[in-house]
Design an enzyme around this catalytic site. Structure first.
Site, PDB file in Angstrom:
ATOM      1  N   HIS A 358      38.599  39.556  46.995  1.00  0.00           N
ATOM      2  CA  HIS A 358      37.403  38.778  47.375  1.00  0.00           C
ATOM      3  C   HIS A 358      37.154  37.592  46.441  1.00  0.00           C
ATOM      4  CE1 HIS A 358      36.907  42.310  49.817  1.00  0.00           C
ATOM      5  NE2 HIS A 358      36.737  43.070  48.756  1.00  0.00           N
ATOM      6  N   CYS A 359      38.226  36.960  45.971  1.00  0.00           N
ATOM      7  CA  CYS A 359      38.094  35.817  45.038  1.00  0.00           C
ATOM      8  C   CYS A 359      37.290  36.214  43.807  1.00  0.00           C
ATOM      9  CB  CYS A 359      37.448  34.605  45.711  1.00  0.00           C
ATOM     10  SG  CYS A 359      38.426  33.926  47.043  1.00  0.00           S
ATOM     11  N   CYS A 360      37.459  37.443  43.353  1.00  0.00           N
ATOM     12  CA  CYS A 360      36.753  37.925  42.160  1.00  0.00           C
ATOM     13  C   CYS A 360      37.735  38.663  41.260  1.00  0.00           C
ATOM     14  CB  CYS A 360      35.609  38.866  42.573  1.00  0.00           C
ATOM     15  SG  CYS A 360      34.230  38.021  43.316  1.00  0.00           S
TER      16      CYS A 360
END
Ligand code: PMP
Length: 402
Positions: A358-360
């Site tokens: 999740h782009c984290c």
């Protein structure tokens, strides 16, 4: 009281007859009204804005400026400046690249935030433009304002804060953090990608300096979004535009030029006029539903997801049940990769969810979740039936690995 009935709302999203859409934290669907507003504009007043005198140009310019006013009202930021951008990522970069930084400046970031609210600031450090980043290392989804306060030093120039986590779905206490920033004379950038779609917003009451958001997550068109700047931002804190060219300039003499004041400063070149019109229609659609209704509905569905998923043996839920929520829940199934869970949910029951990091990445590394999580995210058109089917199908998937 605006009317709110998910069954009626669903009629505006024909694709929902064929599948269960629970990937709203990535991108929401667009209702018929938003698509029609764009088609109407395309057929009747497709023209460039702020440049022509003829009738179509005047109509397009009027609609574009009206769209800006609609968005400002939607965000509770009538006195600020609202520039249209491509998305949250572009907005955050305009702030990061535009501020006149001093080499001694420091920036506070939050480790659990999205790459789009981390990398623009990390880059300043990597390019030697600021002294350093001070990271709040919370990885639970629940942010205590005191943790931000502790990270603020004499040289802190800006706090970059995610309004809601796109992994946990938890809402940060932005008002308390904004008060701390005001008190310490530190700028506050809020990444509102996950809250503009879900919460009634009052940016002027919150008291932030910059607010970035995306249209595609709030029923609007892809490639639309905005950057709101508070009227209190002045001097070196007003970002210099990232792009120079037509539309953002007041005068050109020799090789020097002066930019216009106001939102057009950050809109060099021909903007996405039709997209802005669609985005304004999305804001109006949400306003008709009532943002308080939208917020309550999404949060109730998130709680139902947490309760149901947490009871399944082998399922771990990462979203805290007792926090303020936007509708997003992250979980894993022991022994099944998150991508496989997402694939099986689609294959078995036509349920769309997101899986992965999740782009984290900083958060996922801290949680030692190499494959990331499965993320189900509800919105105004989802129902308890959608959630119950997600829970039942996840139970079947978890049962396969016993
Ligand atoms: N911040 C958060 C919290 C997000 O969830 C996202 C999108 N997943 C972004 C920033 C980036 O949004 P966009 O891709 O529209 O720029």
């Amino acid at each position: 009281m605006p009317s709110f009935d998910p069954d009626t709302i669903r009629c505006d999203f024909p694709i929902l007859e064929r599948l269960i859409y629970l990937d709203n934290a990535a991108t929401s669907l667009s209702p018929r009204q938003v698509i029609e507003a764009q088609v109407t504009a395309e057929y009747n007043y497709r023209a460039n804005v702020g440049r022509g005198i003829h009738r179509l140009s005047r109509m397009a310019t009027h609609q574009y400026q009206e769209a800006r006013e609609t968005l400002k009202k939607f965000l509770g930021g009538e006195h600020g400046t609202l520039s249209f951008t491509k998305n949250t990522t572009e907005s955050a970069n305009i702030v990061a690249q535009g501020i006149h930084w001093k080499k001694t400046d420091r920036i506070v970031t939050v480790l659990q935030d999205h790459h789009s609210n981390l990398l623009p600031w990390y880059r300043l450090k990597n390019d030697g433009l600021i002294e350093d980043i001070d990271a709040v290392t919370t990885v639970s989804g629940i942010l205590d304002p005191a943790e931000i306060e502790t990270c603020i030093t004499r040289n802190t120039r800006l706090v970059a804060l995610g309004h809601a986590s796109n992994v946990f779905g938890t809402i940060a206490p932005v008002k308390e953090i904004a008060d701390i920033c005001k008190d310490k004379e530190v700028l506050l950038h809020i990444d509102g990608a996950q809250t503009a779609p879900h919460l009634p917003l009052e940016l002027e009451k919150i008291g932030c300096d910059y607010f970035s958001f995306s249209g595609h997550k709030m029923l609007g068109p892809m490639g639309t979004g905005g950057l709101w700047i508070s009227p209190d931002v002045s001097g070196d804190d007003v970002p210099v535009p990232l792009c120079a060219g037509g539309g953002m300039v007041q005068s050109v003499r020799g090789t020097t030029f002066a930019t216009v004041d106001g939102p057009g400063r950050y809109e060099a070149g021909t903007p996405n006029v039709i997209g802005a019109i669609g985005l304004a229609e999305a804001a109006q659609y949400l306003t008709r539903l009532g943002m308080k209704n939208v917020a309550d509905h999404s949060a109730a569905l998130a709680r139902r997801m947490i309760e149901g998923l947490a009871e399944i043996p082998g399922v771990r839920v990462y979203t805290p049940a007792d926090a303020p929520l936007i509708g997003t829940v992250s979980f894993t199934v022991d022994g099944v990769h998150p991508h496989e869970v997402a694939y099986l949910l689609d294959e078995a029951a036509g349920i769309m969810v997101r899986s992965g990091e999740h782009c984290c990445q900083p958060l996922m590394h801290a949680l030692c979740l190499n494959g990331g999580t499965v993320r189900a995210s509800a919105y105004c058109y989802n129902t308890e039936d959608d959630v119950d089917l997600l829970i039942a199908t996840t139970e079947e998937i978890a049962g396969m690995v016993k």
